[in-house]
Design an enzyme around this catalytic site. Structure first.
Site, PDB file in Angstrom:
ATOM      1  N   ASP A 133      45.964  69.482 -21.947  1.00 29.51           N
ATOM      2  CA  ASP A 133      44.635  68.889 -22.008  1.00 29.51           C
ATOM      3  C   ASP A 133      44.663  67.746 -23.027  1.00 29.51           C
ATOM      4  OD1 ASP A 133      41.641  69.733 -21.156  1.00 29.51           O
ATOM      5  OD2 ASP A 133      41.646  68.840 -23.162  1.00 29.51           O
ATOM      6  N   ILE A 134      44.073  66.603 -22.667  1.00 34.07           N
ATOM      7  CA  ILE A 134      44.020  65.467 -23.591  1.00 34.07           C
ATOM      8  C   ILE A 134      42.990  65.758 -24.681  1.00 34.07           C
ATOM      9  CG2 ILE A 134      43.535  62.998 -23.830  1.00 34.07           C
ATOM     10  CD1 ILE A 134      44.377  62.652 -20.909  1.00 34.07           C
TER      11      ILE A 134
ATOM     12  N   GLU B 163      40.746  65.696 -17.464  1.00 33.80           N
ATOM     13  CA  GLU B 163      41.908  65.424 -18.313  1.00 33.80           C
ATOM     14  C   GLU B 163      42.837  66.629 -18.402  1.00 33.80           C
ATOM     15  OE1 GLU B 163      38.607  66.820 -21.152  1.00 33.80           O
ATOM     16  OE2 GLU B 163      38.825  65.887 -19.189  1.00 33.80           O
TER      17      GLU B 163
END
Length: 330
Positions: free
Chosen positions: A206-207, A249
């Site tokens: 996950d960003i 994301e």
């Protein structure tokens, strides 16, 4: 017309109307794309193998030859990138029908196109070829013009099928696999893992602070960040692994036969490479980080493994982000 074709030209186009110009443009693009296409020619006649090979090479195709069915099957194992087989009917050891049936036992129509050949040009023979699994049939002797039309038609059909599959299986922004394809592949891989044929890991990425990226730079640049991460994942993992965008994301990676003792090191190296990357987009330079959670032991279901990896991802975010946490086997 016959005189011009005898000069081994790539194509002969009449100056009739604007469609001729459009066809020439299409042909030039086709020749450029043919460079990446490999075709296997199977015929016990060296004379016909040379004729077909020469014709294909004029159109920029890569070629591989075999003198019989057994040799051809070996070539298919050696060259996994072969996308078309052109095979004669009358051959020693196994005829064209038998050979095509053996191919179709392991190669689907959407991955490999087959064109049958024979001097015995009966309607029954062509029908039997197609019933055995061939896509098309061509009588010997054939004209260069007909040959090229048949080959191009088969190649375009394969490309169209692949385009449809990509639209169905891939995320349009990143060209990574989507959730649906991920689960289809993962269920099969988990079944193999339970039979101890392979080992699998599931990683969730996950960003970090992605909303801040969108709010600061705009959604267009946010999309570029997502594409950068997708490219990084594609280059980092192998063709045997499955990399998918789960949405927004969030990404998921299923790795095959990764050494468990190196799992943390592999994902942590990925994390560090992402942290060190500098993106310059529309004159703006930015950096971003990711948090990663990994499940590296086989559970009862893929959903359970994803849930375990997701819990590790949550823990990575809660403990400061920009880190990797691997679930310990219990």
């Amino acid at each position: 017309r016959e005189y011009i074709w005898s000069k081994k030209v790539a194509e002969y186009v009449l100056k009739e109307d604007s469609q001729s110009i459009e066809y020439i443009i299409y042909l030039l693009e086709r020749l450029r794309r043919n460079i990446d296409i490999k075709i296997l020619i199977v015929d016990d006649s060296r004379f016909y193998r040379k004729i077909i090979t020469d014709l294909l090479q004029i159109h920029q195709y890569q070629t591989v030859e075999a003198a019989n069915g057994d040799e051809a099957l070996e070539m298919l194992n050696l060259h996994s990138d072969i996308v078309m087989v052109i095979t004669d009917y009358n051959m020693p050891e196994m005829n064209g029908f038998e050979f095509v049936k053996k191919i179709r036992a392991t190669h689907n129509r959407d991955k490999l196109s087959i064109i049958g050949l024979s001097t015995e040009g009966s309607a029954n023979l062509s029908a039997q070829f197609i019933k055995s699994g061939a896509n098309d049939f061509l009588n010997k002797p054939f004209s260069n013009e007909e040959f090229y039309c048949r080959i191009t038609q088969a190649v375009v059909m394969m490309e169209n099928i692949q385009r449809i599959l990509d639209l169905s299986n891939k995320d349009p922004l990143t060209n990574l696999y989507n959730r649906r394809f991920f689960f289809e592949s993962a269920y099969k891989m988990l079944a193999s893992a339970k039979r101890n044929q392979i080992t699998i890991n599931v990683g969730m990425l996950d960003i970090d602070f992605f909303k801040k990226v969108n709010d600061t730079y705009g959604h267009d640049i946010g999309d570029e960040v997502i594409k950068h991460l997708a490219d990084t994942l594609t280059n980092r993992f192998r063709d045997t692994d499955v990399v998918a965008r789960f949405g927004g994301e969030e990404f998921c990676v299923l790795t095959v036969n990764m050494d468990k003792d190196r799992t943390f090191a592999v994902f942590n190296e990925l994390r560090k490479n992402i942290e060190a990357s500098k993106l310059t987009i529309d004159g703006q330079t930015l950096q971003y980080t990711v948090s990663i959670g990994v499940c590296c032991h086989t559970l009862d279901s893929i959903e359970d493994m994803i849930k375990q990896a997701d819990l590790m991802l949550y823990e990575a975010k809660e403990s400061g982000r920009n880190r990797v946490i691997v679930a310990q086997e219990t």
